[in-house]
Design a protein around this motif. Sequence first.
Motif, PDB file in Angstrom:
ATOM      1  N   LEU A  39       0.840  -1.198   0.000  1.00  0.00           N
ATOM      2  CA  LEU A  39       0.000   0.000   0.000  1.00  0.00           C
ATOM      3  C   LEU A  39       0.871   1.242   0.000  1.00  0.00           C
ATOM      4  O   LEU A  39       1.806   1.348   0.796  1.00  0.00           O
ATOM      5  CB  LEU A  39      -0.898   0.001   1.246  1.00  0.00           C
ATOM      6  N   PHE A  40       0.571   2.163  -0.910  1.00  0.00           N
ATOM      7  CA  PHE A  40       1.180   3.488  -0.889  1.00  0.00           C
ATOM      8  C   PHE A  40       0.072   4.523  -0.699  1.00  0.00           C
ATOM      9  O   PHE A  40      -1.035   4.361  -1.232  1.00  0.00           O
ATOM     10  CB  PHE A  40       1.908   3.793  -2.204  1.00  0.00           C
ATOM     11  N   THR A  41       0.378   5.570   0.043  1.00  0.00           N
ATOM     12  CA  THR A  41      -0.538   6.714   0.155  1.00  0.00           C
ATOM     13  C   THR A  41       0.252   7.995  -0.055  1.00  0.00           C
ATOM     14  O   THR A  41       1.467   8.045   0.185  1.00  0.00           O
ATOM     15  CB  THR A  41      -1.219   6.789   1.534  1.00  0.00           C
ATOM     16  N   ASP A  42      -0.442   9.032  -0.511  1.00  0.00           N
ATOM     17  CA  ASP A  42       0.107  10.382  -0.454  1.00  0.00           C
ATOM     18  C   ASP A  42      -1.043  11.377  -0.456  1.00  0.00           C
ATOM     19  O   ASP A  42      -2.214  10.983  -0.523  1.00  0.00           O
ATOM     20  CB  ASP A  42       1.138  10.653  -1.555  1.00  0.00           C
ATOM     21  N   LEU A  43      -0.716  12.645  -0.347  1.00  0.00           N
ATOM     22  CA  LEU A  43      -1.722  13.698  -0.329  1.00  0.00           C
ATOM     23  C   LEU A  43      -1.733  14.397  -1.682  1.00  0.00           C
ATOM     24  O   LEU A  43      -0.699  14.920  -2.130  1.00  0.00           O
ATOM     25  CB  LEU A  43      -1.427  14.712   0.779  1.00  0.00           C
ATOM     26  N   ALA A  44      -2.874  14.387  -2.346  1.00  0.00           N
ATOM     27  CA  ALA A  44      -2.978  14.978  -3.671  1.00  0.00           C
ATOM     28  C   ALA A  44      -2.715  16.485  -3.613  1.00  0.00           C
ATOM     29  O   ALA A  44      -3.285  17.190  -2.786  1.00  0.00           O
ATOM     30  CB  ALA A  44      -4.371  14.715  -4.245  1.00  0.00           C
ATOM     31  N   GLY A  45      -1.835  16.958  -4.494  1.00  0.00           N
ATOM     32  CA  GLY A  45      -1.559  18.379  -4.583  1.00  0.00           C
ATOM     33  C   GLY A  45      -0.793  18.974  -3.428  1.00  0.00           C
ATOM     34  O   GLY A  45      -0.693  20.198  -3.312  1.00  0.00           O
TER      35      GLY A  45
END
Length: 271
Positions: free
Chosen positions: A93-99
Motif C-alpha cells: 500500500l502506498f498513500t500520499d496527499l494529492a496536490g
Amino acid sequence: MRRSLLLAAHRVDSDPRLLAALEWARSRLPGDAAYGDPLSTGDDAVGRLAAQLAPLAATRPSVLREVGLTALQVWQAHAGVDEQQSDEHLAVLFTDLAGFSDWTLEVGDDVAVRALRRVGAEVEPLVRRRGRVVKRLGDGLMAVLPSAEDAVEVALAARDAVEQLEVDGHRLHLRAGVHVGRPQQLGGDYYGRDVNIAARITDIAGPGEVCVSSTTRDRLGGRFPVHARPCARTKGVPPDITPWRVDHPSRDAGDSPAVHPRDPAARGSRP
C-alpha cells in the motif's frame, strides 16, 4: 605485557586465514551474506549497529568485524528480516496527499508540517492495526498488509479520515494504491516489481481515490464496488495490470470527493 597483548590481538584480527574462513562461513549461514551494507540494514537498533560495523572493512580487514556481522546476520535471519523472496503474498500500500507539494509552496512550512502531523496521527494507527508501516515518504507512506482486503479497508478508512481534516481552512485529500504480490524483503524495506507496480497504481489515483491493480481486484471477491480507472498507460505498470477504483459498498464509487478552489487537490496530483 599490555603492548604485547595488543600486538597479538591485532595480528589475530588481521589474520587472512581467519578472515577467509569467516567469509566462507557467512556465505553458508542463514541470512544475507552481504548483511551490513546500507541496502540491507534497517533503522532498528540491530541495523544501526551493523551499519557502524560495516565501514571498518574500508579501513582494514577485521576478524572481529566479521564475527560481529556474522552474529547479526544469523540473528536477523531468525528474526525474519533477512533478504528473501516472500513465500506469502503481501498487499503493498502506498498513500500520499494529492496536490500537497504545490499547496506547501503556497501556505509555507509551518502549516504543512501541522497538516502532516494531523494526517500521520489519523493514518498510521489505522495501518498498524492490520499491517506494518515500512517507511514514511514525505506526505505519504508505504505499508505492507497480509491481504488485499486488509489493505483496501485500511486505505478507505485512511482516505475517509483525512477527508474530515481541515487545516487553516484547507481540505486535504489522500489518494492510495494497492497491489498484491511477492515483494522482496531486504533489511526493513521491500523492493522489486510488485512494489513498483503499487507505486505506479498510486500515481494513477486521483484526489480521494483508492486504486487497486487487477491482481488485487481478483482477490477482493466482490466485497467492494470496483470501477475501471480510465488512464493512459503508465510507465512501470505491465500491460496485463489494469487499474481499478474501489470504494465502500455504501458509497457511490463513481463520484470523487468534491474539490474546492482552495483545496490542495484543486491544483492536481503531486508531481
